[in-house]
Design an enzyme around this catalytic site. Structure first.
Site, short mmCIF file in Angstrom:
data_model
loop_
_atom_site.label_atom_id
_atom_site.label_comp_id
_atom_site.label_asym_id
_atom_site.label_seq_id
_atom_site.Cartn_x
_atom_site.Cartn_y
_atom_site.Cartn_z
N HIS A 32 -3.54 6.81 -3.49
CA HIS A 32 -3.78 5.40 -3.14
C HIS A 32 -2.65 4.75 -2.34
O HIS A 32 -2.74 3.59 -1.98
CB HIS A 32 -4.02 4.57 -4.40
CG HIS A 32 -2.77 4.33 -5.20
ND1 HIS A 32 -2.27 5.26 -6.06
CD2 HIS A 32 -1.93 3.29 -5.23
CE1 HIS A 32 -1.16 4.79 -6.61
NE2 HIS A 32 -0.93 3.60 -6.12
C1 UD1 Z 1 -0.71 -1.78 -6.33
C2 UD1 Z 1 0.81 -1.63 -6.24
C3 UD1 Z 1 1.17 -0.16 -6.30
C4 UD1 Z 1 0.57 0.50 -7.52
C5 UD1 Z 1 -0.93 0.28 -7.50
C6 UD1 Z 1 -1.62 0.92 -8.69
C7 UD1 Z 1 1.91 -3.38 -4.90
C8 UD1 Z 1 2.65 -3.64 -3.64
N1 UD1 Z 1 1.33 -2.16 -4.98
O1 UD1 Z 1 -1.27 -1.20 -5.16
O2 UD1 Z 1 2.58 -0.03 -6.38
O3 UD1 Z 1 0.86 1.88 -7.50
O4 UD1 Z 1 -1.17 -1.12 -7.50
O5 UD1 Z 1 -2.99 0.81 -8.60
O6 UD1 Z 1 1.85 -4.23 -5.75
N2 UD1 Z 1 -8.64 -3.97 -5.60
C9 UD1 Z 1 -9.88 -4.00 -6.19
N3 UD1 Z 1 -9.92 -4.16 -7.55
C10 UD1 Z 1 -8.81 -4.28 -8.31
C11 UD1 Z 1 -7.56 -4.23 -7.68
C12 UD1 Z 1 -7.49 -4.06 -6.32
O7 UD1 Z 1 -10.90 -3.90 -5.55
O8 UD1 Z 1 -8.92 -4.45 -9.54
C13 UD1 Z 1 -8.57 -3.84 -4.14
C14 UD1 Z 1 -7.85 -5.07 -3.55
O9 UD1 Z 1 -8.71 -6.11 -3.31
C15 UD1 Z 1 -7.22 -4.49 -2.31
C16 UD1 Z 1 -6.93 -3.05 -2.72
O10 UD1 Z 1 -7.75 -2.74 -3.83
O11 UD1 Z 1 -8.13 -4.49 -1.24
C17 UD1 Z 1 -5.48 -2.87 -3.05
O12 UD1 Z 1 -5.05 -3.69 -4.15
P1 UD1 Z 1 -3.54 -4.25 -4.21
O13 UD1 Z 1 -3.30 -4.94 -5.49
O14 UD1 Z 1 -3.22 -4.96 -2.96
O15 UD1 Z 1 -2.61 -2.98 -4.16
P2 UD1 Z 1 -2.77 -1.51 -4.73
O16 UD1 Z 1 -3.08 -0.60 -3.61
O17 UD1 Z 1 -3.66 -1.44 -5.92
#
Ligand code: UD1
Length: 363
Positions: A206
């Site tokens: 991821h």
């Molecule tokens: C975040 C952390 C990363 C960690 C990861 C674990 C930061 C900078 N990064 O990255 O260090 O390893 O979490 O998962 O904080 N999304 C969903 N549902 C959710 C959560 C996220 O659909 O419950 C989608 C968001 O809308 C976004 C993408 O997934 O489009 C990424 O989510 P985001 O929280 O920005 O960062 P992660 O890649 O999860």
């Protein structure tokens, strides 16, 4: 009673705060409050972890959701400022390196509330990773820096952090693992898929550097295409990765792979079971490098660097720093030919880190 507000936001935070909350309550001297920023909001990325880790409902849920890094950080800051003003805690505690960590760090610091950072001192040396920036900034203003491995002590000393702020306590994520390992044996996803222990490769990917570009995702696909003929592959997919397979038009190729079990994000106990019984884990996660080291399951990390070098030096982790799919597959093959790295468990990863932290914060 000392009032401590602990922050959780994203999936890797929940298993670190759960043992801390338990130790704080058990101390009888700490009024422990939990704030969930809502950075992760899907039931599968958040709610299931509260249930399985026996965390109480958070005292505050900020519901900030996704967005750009700036939007996410700013939204958390605005909402968390109100909580700190209302609760007036004696200490704010943040864990790890996600955007929720840095956002609440900034608020606590600006409001002159003492700050504790759990998992301090880790450095990948790669400032293009959002997590690296979050780590450096958080450590630079923390009052208590709790370190999981020796490299953390070296990094903080190099950055001029005074010794009296630094505490080598072990690893709270491993506290949760040690606590729930037995229970996880009742959650056998592999058996439900018809797979035997040691009979599959477990994959998670991821990191933005791997999954946010067509080139990066193509490399992951290549590794899967090479690996799937050798062994069944189990791949619980993060929402970011799933979205990008669609966006870059690579989903059909993924779906066409035989022997591939594509799953939704797994619960904590389900994933523990999957790691314990995997022949080898292929990942770009931070925490999974540590969990596999504790479980002594071979781990291949598809990243240019690691902020957790002890997992390579002592543990079962191998860094695939050249990011080459064919060479990555050669490592997978080596494991199946019996040349797996087992390693040993690092110092103080003994399930008692949270108790040590409670003792430091409230002796
Ligand atoms: C975040 C952390 C990363 C960690 C990861 C674990 C930061 C900078 N990064 O990255 O260090 O390893 O979490 O998962 O904080 N999304 C969903 N549902 C959710 C959560 C996220 O659909 O419950 C989608 C968001 O809308 C976004 C993408 O997934 O489009 C990424 O989510 P985001 O929280 O920005 O960062 P992660 O890649 O999860």
């Amino acid at each position: 009673m000392k009032k401590i507000v602990s922050v959780v936001g994203a999936r890797p935070n929940f298993m670190k705060v759960a043992p801390l909350h338990r130790a704080f309550v058990a101390s009888g001297r700490i009024d422990s409050k939990i704030v969930h920023t809502g950075q992760h909001y899907d039931a599968k990325m958040s709610e299931v972890f509260f249930q399985q880790l026996e965390l109480p409902q958070p005292d505050y849920y900020l519901g900030v959701g996704g967005g750009s890094h700036t939007q996410q950080t700013a939204k958390i800051m605005l909402a968390f400022e109100e909580i700190v003003a209302q609760e007036r805690p004696d200490l704010v505690l943040v864990v790890g390196d996600v955007n929720s960590t840095i956002a609440c760090t900034l608020v606590a610091t600006k409001m002159n509330v003492p700050l504790a950072h759990v998992e301090a001192g880790l450095r990948s040396g790669d400032r293009s990773m959002p997590e690296e920036v979050n780590r450096i900034l958080t450590d630079s203003v923390s009052d208590y820096l709790f370190v999981t491995e020796h490299a953390g002590l070296v990094n903080l000393a190099k950055e001029g952090v005074p010794d009296e702020k630094i505490f080598f306590v072990g690893n709270c994520m491993i506290d949760s693992l040690a606590h729930y390992r037995e229970k996880a044996k009742n959650y056998s996803v592999a058996a439900q898929l018809g797979l035997s222990a040691g009979g599959y490769i477990l994959v998670t990917m991821h990191r933005p550097s791997n999954v946010d570009s067509p080139d990066g995702l193509e490399k992951i696909l290549r590794m899967l295409e090479l690996s799937a003929p050798l062994s069944p592959v189990v791949f619980p997919m993060h929402p970011r990765t799933r979205k990008n397979f669609e966006t870059f038009g690579l989903e059909a190729r993924l779906q066409a792979l035989p022997n591939l079990h594509l799953l939704e994000p797994q619960g904590y106990l389900e994933f523990l079971g999957l790691m314990e019984n995997a022949r080898v884990v292929l990942t770009d996660s931070g925490g999974i490098q540590e969990e596999t080291t504790y479980l002594q399951t071979p781990c291949l990390t598809f990243r240019a660097s690691t902020e957790r070098p002890i997992t390579v030096e002592l543990g079962s982790n191998t860094l695939l720093a050249d990011l080459d799919p064919a060479r990555a597959f050669a490592h997978v093959q080596a494991v199946f030919e019996g040349r797996a790295k087992k390693g040993v468990i690092p110092p103080l990863w003994d399930g008692k880190a949270a108790e040590r932290i409670a003792e430091v914060l409230c002796p």
